[in-house]
Design a protein around this motif. Structure first.
Motif, PDB file in Angstrom:
ATOM      1  N   ALA A  11      32.440   2.598  -7.068  1.00 42.98           N
ATOM      2  CA  ALA A  11      32.891   2.493  -8.459  1.00 42.98           C
ATOM      3  C   ALA A  11      34.295   1.880  -8.526  1.00 42.98           C
ATOM      4  CB  ALA A  11      32.869   3.867  -9.126  1.00 42.98           C
ATOM      5  N   VAL A  12      35.163   2.272  -7.614  1.00 43.50           N
ATOM      6  CA  VAL A  12      36.519   1.696  -7.570  1.00 43.50           C
ATOM      7  C   VAL A  12      36.426   0.197  -7.274  1.00 43.50           C
ATOM      8  CG1 VAL A  12      38.762   1.726  -6.405  1.00 43.50           C
ATOM      9  CG2 VAL A  12      37.574   3.886  -6.855  1.00 43.50           C
ATOM     10  N   ARG A  13      35.617  -0.157  -6.293  1.00 43.02           N
ATOM     11  CA  ARG A  13      35.465  -1.570  -5.913  1.00 43.02           C
ATOM     12  C   ARG A  13      34.918  -2.392  -7.094  1.00 43.02           C
ATOM     13  NH1 ARG A  13      32.387  -0.631  -2.178  1.00 43.02           N
ATOM     14  NH2 ARG A  13      30.397  -1.214  -3.110  1.00 43.02           N
ATOM     15  N   HIS A  14      33.894  -1.855  -7.769  1.00 47.89           N
ATOM     16  CA  HIS A  14      33.322  -2.587  -8.906  1.00 47.89           C
ATOM     17  C   HIS A  14      34.322  -2.696 -10.053  1.00 47.89           C
ATOM     18  CE1 HIS A  14      29.425  -3.112  -7.140  1.00 47.89           C
ATOM     19  NE2 HIS A  14      29.242  -1.804  -6.984  1.00 47.89           N
ATOM     20  N   ALA A  15      35.135  -1.670 -10.256  1.00 47.40           N
ATOM     21  CA  ALA A  15      36.158  -1.735 -11.304  1.00 47.40           C
ATOM     22  C   ALA A  15      37.163  -2.835 -10.999  1.00 47.40           C
ATOM     23  CB  ALA A  15      36.863  -0.387 -11.438  1.00 47.40           C
ATOM     24  N   SER A  16      37.518  -2.989  -9.728  1.00 50.13           N
ATOM     25  CA  SER A  16      38.484  -4.032  -9.369  1.00 50.13           C
ATOM     26  C   SER A  16      37.921  -5.433  -9.567  1.00 50.13           C
ATOM     27  CB  SER A  16      38.949  -3.858  -7.917  1.00 50.13           C
ATOM     28  OG  SER A  16      37.923  -4.198  -7.015  1.00 50.13           O
ATOM     29  N   MET A  17      36.588  -5.541  -9.603  1.00 48.92           N
ATOM     30  CA  MET A  17      35.933  -6.832  -9.844  1.00 48.92           C
ATOM     31  C   MET A  17      35.480  -6.959 -11.298  1.00 48.92           C
ATOM     32  SD  MET A  17      33.802  -7.392  -6.299  1.00 48.92           S
ATOM     33  CE  MET A  17      33.014  -5.783  -6.246  1.00 48.92           C
ATOM     34  N   ALA A  61      43.789  -0.241  -5.280  1.00 50.08           N
ATOM     35  CA  ALA A  61      44.819   0.375  -4.447  1.00 50.08           C
ATOM     36  C   ALA A  61      44.208   1.470  -3.585  1.00 50.08           C
ATOM     37  CB  ALA A  61      45.921   0.958  -5.320  1.00 50.08           C
ATOM     38  N   GLU A  62      44.713   1.593  -2.372  1.00 52.88           N
ATOM     39  CA  GLU A  62      44.217   2.609  -1.444  1.00 52.88           C
ATOM     40  C   GLU A  62      44.390   4.016  -2.007  1.00 52.88           C
ATOM     41  OE1 GLU A  62      45.109   4.213   3.055  1.00 52.88           O
ATOM     42  OE2 GLU A  62      45.546   2.124   2.581  1.00 52.88           O
ATOM     43  N   ARG A  63      45.517   4.267  -2.630  1.00 52.00           N
ATOM     44  CA  ARG A  63      45.763   5.605  -3.182  1.00 52.00           C
ATOM     45  C   ARG A  63      44.795   5.939  -4.313  1.00 52.00           C
ATOM     46  NH1 ARG A  63      51.770   7.835  -2.812  1.00 52.00           N
ATOM     47  NH2 ARG A  63      52.148   7.189  -0.678  1.00 52.00           N
ATOM     48  N   ILE A  64      44.451   4.956  -5.100  1.00 49.39           N
ATOM     49  CA  ILE A  64      43.480   5.194  -6.170  1.00 49.39           C
ATOM     50  C   ILE A  64      42.124   5.527  -5.560  1.00 49.39           C
ATOM     51  CG2 ILE A  64      42.162   4.082  -8.027  1.00 49.39           C
ATOM     52  CD1 ILE A  64      44.795   2.732  -8.872  1.00 49.39           C
ATOM     53  N   SER A  65      41.736   4.800  -4.525  1.00 51.05           N
ATOM     54  CA  SER A  65      40.479   5.086  -3.835  1.00 51.05           C
ATOM     55  C   SER A  65      40.486   6.501  -3.264  1.00 51.05           C
ATOM     56  CB  SER A  65      40.243   4.075  -2.707  1.00 51.05           C
ATOM     57  OG  SER A  65      40.059   2.787  -3.230  1.00 51.05           O
ATOM     58  N   GLU A  66      41.602   6.915  -2.694  1.00 49.83           N
ATOM     59  CA  GLU A  66      41.709   8.264  -2.129  1.00 49.83           C
ATOM     60  C   GLU A  66      41.585   9.334  -3.204  1.00 49.83           C
ATOM     61  OE1 GLU A  66      45.428   8.214  -0.044  1.00 49.83           O
ATOM     62  OE2 GLU A  66      44.650   6.940   1.557  1.00 49.83           O
ATOM     63  N   VAL A  67      42.250   9.125  -4.332  1.00 47.56           N
ATOM     64  CA  VAL A  67      42.189  10.096  -5.428  1.00 47.56           C
ATOM     65  C   VAL A  67      40.757  10.197  -5.963  1.00 47.56           C
ATOM     66  CG1 VAL A  67      42.897  10.523  -7.821  1.00 47.56           C
ATOM     67  CG2 VAL A  67      44.606   9.914  -6.114  1.00 47.56           C
ATOM     68  N   VAL A  68      40.140   9.058  -6.213  1.00 44.40           N
ATOM     69  CA  VAL A  68      38.789   9.044  -6.779  1.00 44.40           C
ATOM     70  C   VAL A  68      37.794   9.668  -5.808  1.00 44.40           C
ATOM     71  CG1 VAL A  68      36.912   7.531  -7.529  1.00 44.40           C
ATOM     72  CG2 VAL A  68      39.236   7.131  -8.363  1.00 44.40           C
ATOM     73  N   ILE A  80      40.985   6.580 -14.799  1.00 44.51           N
ATOM     74  CA  ILE A  80      41.713   5.983 -13.664  1.00 44.51           C
ATOM     75  C   ILE A  80      41.214   4.558 -13.434  1.00 44.51           C
ATOM     76  CG2 ILE A  80      42.018   6.090 -11.145  1.00 44.51           C
ATOM     77  CD1 ILE A  80      41.866   9.211 -11.477  1.00 44.51           C
ATOM     78  N   LEU A  81      39.900   4.379 -13.521  1.00 44.07           N
ATOM     79  CA  LEU A  81      39.313   3.066 -13.238  1.00 44.07           C
ATOM     80  C   LEU A  81      39.617   2.028 -14.315  1.00 44.07           C
ATOM     81  CD1 LEU A  81      35.895   4.002 -11.591  1.00 44.07           C
ATOM     82  CD2 LEU A  81      38.099   3.467 -10.514  1.00 44.07           C
ATOM     83  N   LYS A  82      40.023   2.474 -15.501  1.00 45.66           N
ATOM     84  CA  LYS A  82      40.462   1.517 -16.534  1.00 45.66           C
ATOM     85  C   LYS A  82      41.667   0.731 -16.040  1.00 45.66           C
ATOM     86  CE  LYS A  82      38.792   4.166 -20.473  1.00 45.66           C
ATOM     87  NZ  LYS A  82      39.155   5.058 -21.581  1.00 45.66           N
ATOM     88  N   THR A  83      42.562   1.407 -15.337  1.00 51.29           N
ATOM     89  CA  THR A  83      43.736   0.739 -14.773  1.00 51.29           C
ATOM     90  C   THR A  83      43.308  -0.256 -13.708  1.00 51.29           C
ATOM     91  OG1 THR A  83      45.060   2.717 -15.159  1.00 51.29           O
ATOM     92  CG2 THR A  83      45.930   1.124 -13.587  1.00 51.29           C
ATOM     93  N   VAL A  84      42.408   0.155 -12.846  1.00 50.78           N
ATOM     94  CA  VAL A  84      41.901  -0.732 -11.793  1.00 50.78           C
ATOM     95  C   VAL A  84      41.244  -1.949 -12.432  1.00 50.78           C
ATOM     96  CG1 VAL A  84      40.235  -0.917  -9.888  1.00 50.78           C
ATOM     97  CG2 VAL A  84      41.570   1.182 -10.181  1.00 50.78           C
ATOM     98  N   TYR A  85      40.444  -1.720 -13.475  1.00 46.98           N
ATOM     99  CA  TYR A  85      39.748  -2.794 -14.174  1.00 46.98           C
ATOM    100  C   TYR A  85      40.742  -3.794 -14.776  1.00 46.98           C
ATOM    101  CZ  TYR A  85      36.526  -5.002 -17.502  1.00 46.98           C
ATOM    102  OH  TYR A  85      35.784  -5.907 -18.201  1.00 46.98           O
ATOM    103  N   LEU A  86      41.757  -3.279 -15.449  1.00 43.50           N
ATOM    104  CA  LEU A  86      42.735  -4.152 -16.105  1.00 43.50           C
ATOM    105  C   LEU A  86      43.571  -4.948 -15.117  1.00 43.50           C
ATOM    106  CD1 LEU A  86      43.934  -1.789 -18.961  1.00 43.50           C
ATOM    107  CD2 LEU A  86      42.537  -3.859 -19.190  1.00 43.50           C
ATOM    108  N   MET A  87      43.901  -4.318 -14.008  1.00 40.94           N
ATOM    109  CA  MET A  87      44.782  -4.967 -13.034  1.00 40.94           C
ATOM    110  C   MET A  87      44.018  -5.755 -11.969  1.00 40.94           C
ATOM    111  SD  MET A  87      47.673  -2.049 -12.584  1.00 40.94           S
ATOM    112  CE  MET A  87      48.759  -3.129 -11.665  1.00 40.94           C
TER     113      MET A  87
END
Length: 184
Positions: free
Chosen positions: A99-105, A165-172, A154-161
């Motif tokens: 989900a984090v990876r897809h948000a970043s894309m 980030a590794e720390r975001i992946s760790e938290v999620v 949290i993933l809204k930030t990843v999506y927008l940017m």
């Protein structure tokens, strides 16, 4: 200090490790806590892959509690339990990291798909484990839904940017362990 390691093979070739720590050398640092003998049980994702696996883990812990309750005094061990996120196919940690990876894309539909699978996996497990305790089932399901809403925020930030980030992946990914702990 004393450290003993024991490993057992549990049903379906699930590895269950028991580590016993005698932390009496920490007595000055942590009075009252460190002088106790701790027995730590770590259950990986395969050990908590579904409702039946959770039940097996619960039985192991109950057995250890019964054994520990029989031993009183200075030889009594204190029990700590650590569990991973639900394993099996698919693994919850893999879904959350996906989900984090897809948000970043900026693949919003795929993010929703991954998180929906996480919810369904936990929901099915809770239905089986708490089929006679509807209030507890609903309480735990609300915790998981709340966590998934937090992850979406949290993933809204990843999506927008467009940034994973590794720390975001760790938290999620850490949410999976928290949910397993709540369920157990």
């Amino acid at each position: 200090y004393n450290t003993e390691y024991h490993c057992f093979i549990v049903v379906k070739i699930q590895v269950y490790c028991q580590i016993i720590f005698d932390m009496s050398f920490y007595d000055e640092l942590l009075p009252g806590f460190a002088s106790k003998c701790w027995q730590v049980h770590k259950f990986g994702g395969t050990s908590v892959a579904d409702a039946n696996c959770f039940l097996q883990v619960a039985h192991i812990i109950e057995d250890q509690l019964d054994i520990n309750n029989d031993v009183l005094g200075p030889n009594a061990k204190h029990l700590a339990v650590v569990v991973s996120a639900m394993g099996g196919k698919p693994k919850v940690t893999d879904l959350l990291l996906g989900a984090v990876r897809h948000a970043s894309m900026r693949e919003h539909d795929k993010v929703d798909e991954q998180l929906d699978i996480v919810l369904e996996k936990h929901s099915e497990c809770l239905k089986i484990l708490f089929h006679q305790e509807h209030d507890e089932q609903e309480r735990l399901l609300e915790i998981i839904k709340g966590g998934l809403n937090d992850i979406r925020d949290i993933l809204k930030t990843v999506y927008l940017m467009k940034w994973q980030a590794e720390r975001i992946s760790e938290v999620v990914s850490g949410f999976g362990e928290l949910w397993s702990t709540q369920i157990l």
